[in-house]
Enzyme design. Structure first.
Site, PDB file in Angstrom:
ATOM      1  CB  SER A   1      -1.062   0.309   1.388  1.00 15.41           C
ATOM      2  OG  SER A   1      -2.176   0.448   1.037  1.00 15.41           O
TER       3      SER A   1
ATOM      4  CE  LYS B   1     -17.829  19.553  10.230  1.00 13.27           C
ATOM      5  NZ  LYS B   1     -17.175  19.725   9.627  1.00 13.27           N
TER       6      LYS B   1
END
Length: 276
Positions: free
Chosen positions: A100, A152
């Site tokens: 990764s 949010k």
């Protein structure tokens, strides 16, 4: 203290062919150790910049033993390696893990070497969140949130994810993943559509990565140093001083014993199959 530093440098040069100071006169090879989870890039990038700017450093080995980490630090180190490769030869030596983010920072090197059993690749992005809603209900805890918009608190552990939340968060992941794939394709000079089938988050062994074009050769650290010397136009059999960093604070006694190749501690080997 000055005398002690000189003794340590002398031991490292005469017994190990290496020194830990850029102040050492003469041509040398640089080592950048990229180890553990990538959560910050400042120390690594500072060391890369010092090696890049020092004319006596003829080439650099990136020794990578990293399972990944945060995206932004990985991108910052990737860009620092790109700038380093424009100045001098760079070879990657993969240890147990270069997956990764560990592969991300390796991709720009002129040559990537892995051990046959190295775990690498894992070109993917993951976002993990917990849903504690059921637990809070059992505990009789009610959560209240005031937000400026309905997205949010997307991914909040205190409520179930809505389809809109999922679509929004998947959009973030997809964009970051596309940046990852594009950077690897550019650095490795691989057609992006050729790369996509193996850029789905899967991990590969060094053997598999070689066949897929993600690494160039199989071999360990010693072979990587030899390959670097060849890229630098140097005799691969000739011993050279080595400067290594970023520096870690160690007791002075361990530095001396380490310089004369005496080990004063034992560590359990890290697992090579832990992928994040």
């Amino acid at each position: 203290m000055i005398l002690l530093a000189g003794v340590i440098a002398a031991f490292r040069f005469f017994f190990g062919g290496e020194t830990s100071s850029l102040d050492f006169d003469g041509d040398k090879i640089g080592i950048v150790r990229i180890e553990g989870m990538l959560t910050d890039s400042e120390e690594i990038n500072t060391w890369i910049r010092e090696l890049r700017d020092d004319k006596s450093v003829k080439g650099v080995v990136l020794r990578v033993n990293c399972p990944g980490g945060a995206v932004a630090p990985s991108q910052e180190i990737y860009n620092a390696v790109v700038r380093l490769t424009a100045a001098k030869p760079v070879v990657v030596s993969m240890s147990s893990l270069a997956a990764s983010g560990g592969y991300y920072v390796s991709a720009p090197a002129h040559l990537i070497m892995a051990n046959p059993s190295t775990i690498t690749g894992s070109i993917g992005v993951i976002m993990e969140m917990s849903n504690l809603e059921g637990l809070f209900e059992k505990l009789g805890i009610q959560r209240q949130a005031l937000t400026s918009g309905k997205l949010k608190d997307a991914g909040s552990p205190f409520r179930a994810m809505t389809p809109e939340d999922r679509k929004y968060l998947m959009g973030l992941i997809a964009d970051i993943h596309e940046q990852f794939v594009a950077d690897v394709a550019k650095a490795r000079k691989i057609d992006i559509n050729t790369l996509r089938p193996i850029a789905d988050g899967r991990a590969l062994t060094g053997n598999q990565a070689l066949k897929a074009g993600l690494v160039d050769k199989l071999g360990g650290f010693e072979e990587a140093v030899e390959e670097l010397k060849i890229l630098c136009g140097l005799d691969p059999t000739k011993r050279m001083p080595v400067v290594e960093g970023p520096e870690k604070d160690e007791p002075w006694l361990r530095q001396i014993l380490g310089a004369i190749r005496l080990d004063v501690h034992t560590d359990l080997p890290e697992s090579g199959v832990v992928i994040r």
